[in-house]
Design an enzyme around this catalytic site. Structure first.
Site, PDB file in Angstrom:
ATOM      1  N   HIS A 123      27.017  30.449  44.440  1.00  0.00           N
ATOM      2  CA  HIS A 123      25.720  30.333  43.926  1.00  0.00           C
ATOM      3  C   HIS A 123      25.816  30.899  42.571  1.00  0.00           C
ATOM      4  CE1 HIS A 123      21.310  29.699  44.472  1.00  0.00           C
ATOM      5  NE2 HIS A 123      21.289  30.561  43.744  1.00  0.00           N
ATOM      6  N   TYR A 155      12.415  33.414  41.574  1.00  0.00           N
ATOM      7  CA  TYR A 155      11.650  34.556  41.188  1.00  0.00           C
ATOM      8  C   TYR A 155      10.128  34.064  40.709  1.00  0.00           C
ATOM      9  CZ  TYR A 155      15.661  37.362  41.642  1.00  0.00           C
ATOM     10  OH  TYR A 155      16.950  37.851  41.799  1.00  0.00           O
ATOM     11  N   PRO A 202      15.770  46.202  46.696  1.00  0.00           N
ATOM     12  CA  PRO A 202      16.364  45.184  46.687  1.00  0.00           C
ATOM     13  C   PRO A 202      16.107  44.187  45.515  1.00  0.00           C
ATOM     14  CG  PRO A 202      14.357  45.018  48.128  1.00  0.00           C
ATOM     15  CD  PRO A 202      14.720  46.590  47.616  1.00  0.00           C
ATOM     16  N   LYS A 237      21.962  44.670  45.105  1.00  0.00           N
ATOM     17  CA  LYS A 237      23.113  45.742  44.844  1.00  0.00           C
ATOM     18  C   LYS A 237      23.383  46.562  45.993  1.00  0.00           C
ATOM     19  CE  LYS A 237      23.161  44.789  40.300  1.00  0.00           C
ATOM     20  NZ  LYS A 237      24.217  43.751  39.631  1.00  0.00           N
ATOM     21  N   TYR A 265      23.645  41.109  36.684  1.00  0.00           N
ATOM     22  CA  TYR A 265      22.840  40.630  37.811  1.00  0.00           C
ATOM     23  C   TYR A 265      23.934  40.540  38.788  1.00  0.00           C
ATOM     24  CZ  TYR A 265      20.084  37.335  40.604  1.00  0.00           C
ATOM     25  OH  TYR A 265      19.411  36.566  41.537  1.00  0.00           O
TER      26      TYR A 265
END
Length: 387
Positions: free
Chosen positions: A68, A197, A289, A293, A384
């Site tokens: 992804h 998001y 979250p 990570k 990221y």
């Protein structure tokens, strides 16, 4: 070697040690069925996959994991997408539910002859400055237990025995970000082919695919409200509002099979070594979250510690153990910095006063830079996916 906790950190550590001929036992408070089904995160960084492959632990995720590399931001200024797999270091995530990874790790550990004691709760770690620390435990049948080893690895989370047993001198850096999420697992196919998001005046909403039939959602929520305070219909309506479903398409609804309330907090323990006790994963540092990570840091720290322990126990070389804390804290603080940046990007004050308007204008400018600046996009992609 005694390992506390059978999450990703404890099981990666246990697998590597057993594979190198080092005797260890994993003590886990929960039962076997619970360990194999605990739903957690699902995004594995490229470096995490490389670690698992290097140690023969990636068979399941290579068969069933899905690459992804796209995220979508929805704001008052419209929406935009980033193909982060083509930016920065050009590395994707692998989507693989954490319970599946843990189940794979547990199966491999037992196949390798690893010893695990389910239903055994570590209560305290004693004499961490001595040569043979002791783990005081409560066995599955309720009887007290005592385990002695050369070293103890605390992979048992922020509320576990390892943290409770730290000697004087440990420093905890803590920050409450003042944001609460309602975490949701829905029996519903993903509504986006990207991580979503959504930034909205009513609060953040997030969409993360887990499988073709299960989707993780997050919804910014009132601090202190119980997870069941809202009906399923109200939750779906709020998710559709914040994700601007009227503009960009409806969400595919389904039954919520899990709800949890998450207060976004960060903390870091320093140092990560106290004599013969080492902190790993959430015991070493809790990360919000917002940037996926936690599990990736846990695997990285476990691999670093495993290499150091093997060098010490098989070759008498203690340098890796001496450097463990400083080395891992470098990765932890970089991850914390990016997580903090993401929290500021996705959340803003809800008031109409001058300070709130100022901070929301800054947030809007950050999103505009992320939308238009290639250098900002490369920076985002590198941090990221990376740990």
């Amino acid at each position: 070697m005694v390992v506390l906790g059978a999450g990703p950190a404890g099981l990666v550590l246990g697998n590597i040690l057993v594979d190198r001929g080092i005797d260890c036992v994993v003590l886990e408070r929960a039962g076997a069925a619970r360990v194999r089904t605990r739903a957690r995160a699902g995004f594995l960084a490229a470096n995490t996959v490389r670690i698992l492959e290097r140690h023969g632990l990636a068979e399941g995720l290579r068969r069933r994991g899905q690459p992804h590399s796209t995220c979508e931001f929805r704001t008052e200024d419209g929406r935009f997408r980033l193909d982060y797999g083509a930016l920065g270091q050009r590395e994707p995530h692998t989507v693989y539910p954490q319970q599946d990874l843990v189940s794979d790790l547990l199966t491999r550990f037992q196949e390798r002859g690893g010893q695990i004691r389910f239903g055994t709760e570590a209560v305290a770690v004693r004499d961490v400055d001595g040569e043979r620390p002791e783990v005081v435990a409560r066995e599955a049948d309720g009887r007290p237990g005592l385990w002695r080893a050369r070293y103890v690895a605390g992979c048992d989370g922020r509320h576990g025995a390892a943290r409770r047993s730290l000697p004087p001198g440990a420093v905890r850096h803590h920050r409450d970000h003042g944001v609460t999420w309602l975490g949701l697992l829905a029996e519903a196919p993903p509504s986006l082919d990207a991580v979503g998001y959504a930034v909205h005046e009513r609060g953040f909403a997030g969409h993360m695919a887990r499988t073709s039939e299960v989707t993780r959602y997050y919804l910014q929520y009132e601090r202190g409200a119980p997870a069941d305070a809202w009906s399923a219909e109200r939750i779906w309506d709020e998710l559709e509002l914040r994700m601007r479903a009227r503009e960009f398409g409806p969400l595919r609804r389904g039954r919520f099979v899990q709800r949890s309330v998450v207060d976004l907090e960060s903390d870091v323990l320093e140092p990560l070594r106290h004599g013969t006790l080492f902190l790993v994963g959430d015991a070493a540092g809790l990360i919000s979250p917002s940037a996926a990570k936690g599990a990736n840091l846990a695997v990285l720290e476990a691999a670093v510690l495993a290499d150091a322990l093997a060098a010490d126990l098989t070759a008498g070389d203690p340098r890796g153990l001496d450097a463990y804390s400083a080395r891992c804290l470098t990765h932890i603080w970089r991850a914390q910095e990016f997580s903090h940046w993401m929290i500021g990007l996705l959340h803003g004050p809800t008031g109409a006063d001058g300070e709130s308007l100022f901070h929301n204008s800054l947030r809007r400018a950050r999103l505009a830079s992320l939308r238009t600046s290639r250098s900002q996009q490369d920076w985002f992609a590198e941090h990221y996916v990376g740990v």
